[in-house]
Design a protein around this motif. Sequence first.
Motif, PDB file in Angstrom:
ATOM      1  N   VAL A 115      13.495  35.254 -40.887  1.00  0.00           N
ATOM      2  CA  VAL A 115      12.191  35.012 -40.248  1.00  0.00           C
ATOM      3  C   VAL A 115      11.119  34.773 -41.313  1.00  0.00           C
ATOM      4  N   THR A 116      11.219  35.455 -42.450  1.00  0.00           N
ATOM      5  CA  THR A 116      10.289  35.210 -43.548  1.00  0.00           C
ATOM      6  C   THR A 116      10.419  33.778 -44.045  1.00  0.00           C
ATOM      7  N   GLY A 117      11.655  33.318 -44.187  1.00  0.00           N
ATOM      8  CA  GLY A 117      11.875  31.932 -44.593  1.00  0.00           C
ATOM      9  C   GLY A 117      11.334  30.950 -43.574  1.00  0.00           C
ATOM     10  N   LEU A 118      11.498  31.265 -42.306  1.00  0.00           N
ATOM     11  CA  LEU A 118      10.964  30.418 -41.238  1.00  0.00           C
ATOM     12  C   LEU A 118       9.446  30.330 -41.321  1.00  0.00           C
ATOM     13  N   LEU A 119       8.813  31.433 -41.638  1.00  0.00           N
ATOM     14  CA  LEU A 119       7.357  31.450 -41.774  1.00  0.00           C
ATOM     15  C   LEU A 119       6.909  30.600 -42.960  1.00  0.00           C
ATOM     16  N   VAL A 120       7.657  30.635 -44.048  1.00  0.00           N
ATOM     17  CA  VAL A 120       7.337  29.804 -45.211  1.00  0.00           C
ATOM     18  C   VAL A 120       7.464  28.326 -44.845  1.00  0.00           C
ATOM     19  N   ILE A 121       8.516  27.978 -44.102  1.00  0.00           N
ATOM     20  CA  ILE A 121       8.712  26.589 -43.678  1.00  0.00           C
ATOM     21  C   ILE A 121       7.568  26.137 -42.774  1.00  0.00           C
ATOM     22  N   LEU A 122       7.149  26.999 -41.848  1.00  0.00           N
ATOM     23  CA  LEU A 122       6.016  26.646 -40.969  1.00  0.00           C
ATOM     24  C   LEU A 122       4.738  26.420 -41.772  1.00  0.00           C
ATOM     25  N   ALA A 123       4.513  27.244 -42.780  1.00  0.00           N
ATOM     26  CA  ALA A 123       3.317  27.075 -43.613  1.00  0.00           C
ATOM     27  C   ALA A 123       3.375  25.759 -44.377  1.00  0.00           C
ATOM     28  N   LEU A 124       4.531  25.420 -44.913  1.00  0.00           N
ATOM     29  CA  LEU A 124       4.671  24.150 -45.621  1.00  0.00           C
ATOM     30  C   LEU A 124       4.488  22.960 -44.683  1.00  0.00           C
ATOM     31  N   LEU A 125       5.061  23.046 -43.491  1.00  0.00           N
ATOM     32  CA  LEU A 125       4.891  21.972 -42.514  1.00  0.00           C
ATOM     33  C   LEU A 125       3.431  21.822 -42.094  1.00  0.00           C
ATOM     34  N   THR A 126       2.748  22.938 -41.936  1.00  0.00           N
ATOM     35  CA  THR A 126       1.325  22.884 -41.587  1.00  0.00           C
ATOM     36  C   THR A 126       0.541  22.187 -42.683  1.00  0.00           C
ATOM     37  N   TYR A 127       0.839  22.532 -43.928  1.00  0.00           N
ATOM     38  CA  TYR A 127       0.140  21.896 -45.043  1.00  0.00           C
ATOM     39  C   TYR A 127       0.401  20.395 -45.076  1.00  0.00           C
ATOM     40  N   ILE A 128       1.656  20.003 -44.904  1.00  0.00           N
ATOM     41  CA  ILE A 128       2.013  18.585 -44.931  1.00  0.00           C
ATOM     42  C   ILE A 128       1.371  17.839 -43.762  1.00  0.00           C
ATOM     43  N   LEU A 129       1.455  18.402 -42.568  1.00  0.00           N
ATOM     44  CA  LEU A 129       0.882  17.731 -41.399  1.00  0.00           C
ATOM     45  C   LEU A 129      -0.642  17.713 -41.425  1.00  0.00           C
ATOM     46  N   ASP A 130      -1.246  18.717 -42.062  1.00  0.00           N
ATOM     47  CA  ASP A 130      -2.704  18.763 -42.150  1.00  0.00           C
ATOM     48  C   ASP A 130      -3.235  17.611 -42.992  1.00  0.00           C
ATOM     49  N   GLN A 131      -2.451  17.139 -43.930  1.00  0.00           N
ATOM     50  CA  GLN A 131      -2.877  16.014 -44.767  1.00  0.00           C
ATOM     51  C   GLN A 131      -3.031  14.733 -43.954  1.00  0.00           C
ATOM     52  N   GLN A 132      -2.339  14.653 -42.806  1.00  0.00           N
ATOM     53  CA  GLN A 132      -2.363  13.449 -41.979  1.00  0.00           C
ATOM     54  C   GLN A 132      -3.352  13.539 -40.819  1.00  0.00           C
ATOM     55  N   LYS A 133      -3.976  14.690 -40.624  1.00  0.00           N
ATOM     56  CA  LYS A 133      -4.903  14.875 -39.499  1.00  0.00           C
ATOM     57  C   LYS A 133      -6.335  14.715 -39.987  1.00  0.00           C
ATOM     58  N   SER A 134      -7.197  14.256 -39.099  1.00  0.00           N
ATOM     59  CA  SER A 134      -8.600  14.070 -39.464  1.00  0.00           C
ATOM     60  C   SER A 134      -9.448  15.301 -39.166  1.00  0.00           C
ATOM     61  N   ASN A 135      -8.917  16.250 -38.391  1.00  0.00           N
ATOM     62  CA  ASN A 135      -9.672  17.445 -38.051  1.00  0.00           C
ATOM     63  C   ASN A 135      -9.684  18.398 -39.239  1.00  0.00           C
TER      64      ASN A 135
END
Length: 98
Positions: free
Chosen positions: A18-38
């Motif tokens: 679950v800790t690894g899953l949380l790290v993956i979610l944080a990385l995905l959020t960072y990557i996807l945030d680069q593509q969002k305008s909000n």
Amino acid sequence: MMSTSLSQRRIEWTVTFVTGLLVILALLTYILDQQKSNWVCGPSLLILETIALGLQLLINIWTWKSRAKRSKVIMLYASLGLVALILWGFINFNLNCS
């Protein structure tokens, strides 16, 4: 006695997963945030995920150090609840933030 030890090891490895899953979610959020305008949703979720990662790390350490099965189960539920909260925020971020 062996099944108790095996059961406790499964709990420990589940919390680690679950800790690894949380790290993956944080990385995905960072990557996807680069593509969002909000500029509010992504950074606020990243801050929440950073806090959650710190708590998850403490939960993981407590789970591996603890000897009592009951405390390991409590830590497992806390870990799953924390990831459920972050996953809900991640889904909300993807669906509602443009």
